[in-house]
Write a protein that holds these residues in place. Structure first.
Motif, PDB file in Angstrom:
ATOM      1  N   ARG A   1      51.429  69.978  29.199  1.00  0.00           N
ATOM      2  CA  ARG A   1      52.008  68.684  28.901  1.00  0.00           C
ATOM      3  C   ARG A   1      53.460  69.118  28.885  1.00  0.00           C
ATOM      4  O   ARG A   1      54.016  69.972  28.349  1.00  0.00           O
ATOM      5  N   LEU A   2      54.371  68.184  29.397  1.00  0.00           N
ATOM      6  CA  LEU A   2      55.878  68.527  29.386  1.00  0.00           C
ATOM      7  C   LEU A   2      56.354  67.861  28.237  1.00  0.00           C
ATOM      8  O   LEU A   2      55.905  66.532  27.749  1.00  0.00           O
ATOM      9  N   LEU A   3      57.017  68.563  27.382  1.00  0.00           N
ATOM     10  CA  LEU A   3      57.556  67.658  26.145  1.00  0.00           C
ATOM     11  C   LEU A   3      59.214  67.111  26.485  1.00  0.00           C
ATOM     12  O   LEU A   3      59.452  66.129  25.991  1.00  0.00           O
TER      13      LEU A   3
ATOM     14  N   SER B   1      57.760  72.760  27.487  1.00  0.00           N
ATOM     15  CA  SER B   1      56.497  72.644  27.736  1.00  0.00           C
ATOM     16  C   SER B   1      55.590  72.988  26.494  1.00  0.00           C
ATOM     17  O   SER B   1      55.747  73.751  25.897  1.00  0.00           O
ATOM     18  N   LEU B   2      54.555  72.370  26.951  1.00  0.00           N
ATOM     19  CA  LEU B   2      53.262  72.335  25.669  1.00  0.00           C
ATOM     20  C   LEU B   2      52.153  73.030  26.516  1.00  0.00           C
ATOM     21  O   LEU B   2      51.779  72.347  27.690  1.00  0.00           O
ATOM     22  N   LEU B   3      51.508  73.975  26.047  1.00  0.00           N
ATOM     23  CA  LEU B   3      50.061  74.225  26.632  1.00  0.00           C
ATOM     24  C   LEU B   3      49.049  74.453  25.412  1.00  0.00           C
ATOM     25  O   LEU B   3      49.381  74.917  24.413  1.00  0.00           O
TER      26      LEU B   3
ATOM     27  N   VAL C   1      50.772  76.330  22.577  1.00  0.00           N
ATOM     28  CA  VAL C   1      51.961  77.074  22.982  1.00  0.00           C
ATOM     29  C   VAL C   1      52.853  76.155  23.575  1.00  0.00           C
ATOM     30  O   VAL C   1      52.877  75.559  24.211  1.00  0.00           O
ATOM     31  N   VAL C   2      54.303  76.656  22.955  1.00  0.00           N
ATOM     32  CA  VAL C   2      55.348  75.840  23.308  1.00  0.00           C
ATOM     33  C   VAL C   2      56.236  76.776  24.204  1.00  0.00           C
ATOM     34  O   VAL C   2      56.248  78.117  23.858  1.00  0.00           O
TER      35      VAL C   2
ATOM     36  N   HIS D   1      51.256  64.022  20.849  1.00  0.00           N
ATOM     37  CA  HIS D   1      50.070  65.051  21.266  1.00  0.00           C
ATOM     38  C   HIS D   1      49.156  65.151  20.144  1.00  0.00           C
ATOM     39  O   HIS D   1      48.358  66.095  20.342  1.00  0.00           O
ATOM     40  N   GLY D   2      49.655  64.912  18.776  1.00  0.00           N
ATOM     41  CA  GLY D   2      48.844  65.093  17.477  1.00  0.00           C
ATOM     42  C   GLY D   2      49.131  66.300  17.080  1.00  0.00           C
ATOM     43  O   GLY D   2      48.278  66.951  16.274  1.00  0.00           O
ATOM     44  N   LEU D   3      50.156  66.852  17.408  1.00  0.00           N
ATOM     45  CA  LEU D   3      50.456  68.365  16.781  1.00  0.00           C
ATOM     46  C   LEU D   3      51.697  68.226  15.963  1.00  0.00           C
ATOM     47  O   LEU D   3      52.700  67.765  16.095  1.00  0.00           O
ATOM     48  N   SER D   4      51.830  69.102  15.030  1.00  0.00           N
ATOM     49  CA  SER D   4      52.723  69.596  14.355  1.00  0.00           C
ATOM     50  C   SER D   4      53.552  70.878  14.492  1.00  0.00           C
ATOM     51  O   SER D   4      52.773  71.622  15.183  1.00  0.00           O
TER      52      SER D   4
END
Length: 187
Positions: free
Chosen positions: A6-8, A22-24, A31-32, A51-54
């Motif tokens: 995912r592209l942040l 980016s987010l993996l 992973v950022v 994306h439901g993440l903190s």
């Protein structure tokens, strides 16, 4: 099961500069990549939340290289391990290791790709859409064809060829939107 990419935030480099962040996600591995300079930290944190993440959910942060436009916001992720070309860092632990071939998860690995700097690494990710390579070997799809900061043009060319030989479906450059490599992608 392949990882999700995912592209942040999409970076840029003109009168102002921001790195592409980016987010993996591969199972429990979150992973950022390159949490560097952005106009506002919310440009990293809000999409992460969407994306439901903190920030505390992030297990790993990868630095393609140590320029501030790719590292400045690393402290946003207090529980993460930090990866560069030579080691893993967490709290007060410094674990030396070569990045080349190091797996963060079954679908996410690091690859040494000196070019923009002698210490550059790329993150190689197997996704449902194909192989994705996050790298600063290219700034954007549009250029510059010749990295004006690369200390060794031949090293840059060799690393670009190494990445293109993988047959990536997508390249995520240091300061621009992801692009599909083609015959016109500069080497």
């Amino acid at each position: 099961m392949p990882a999700a990419f995912r592209l942040l935030t999409t970076g840029y480099a003109d009168t102002r500069v921001a790195g592409t962040v980016s987010l993996l996600v591969d199972g429990a591995t979150v992973v950022v990549v390159d949490p560097g300079m952005v106009a506002d930290r919310r440009l990293i944190l809000d999409p992460l939340r969407d994306h439901g993440l903190s920030p505390e959910d992030v297990t790993d942060v990868v630095f393609s290289h140590h320029h501030p436009d790719h590292t400045l916001n690393a402290a946003l992720f207090p529980a993460a391990r930090f990866h560069d070309h030579m080691a893993i860092y967490r709290d007060d632990i410094w674990e030396d290791r070569d990045a080349d071939g190091y797996h963060l998860s079954p679908s996410i690995k690091l690859m040494t790709t000196p070019g923009h700097t002698p210490q550059d690494i790329s993150t190689v990710v197997t996704t449902d859409e194909g192989l994705v390579v996050l790298t600063h070997l290219w700034w954007t799809a549009e250029g510059p064809a010749d990295d004006p900061f690369a200390p060794d043009r031949e090293q840059l060319r060799a690393a670009r060829e190494k990445v293109l030989a993988l047959g990536p479906a997508l390249i995520v450059p240091g300061h621009g939107a992801p692009f599909t490599p083609s015959a016109s992608t500069p080497v």
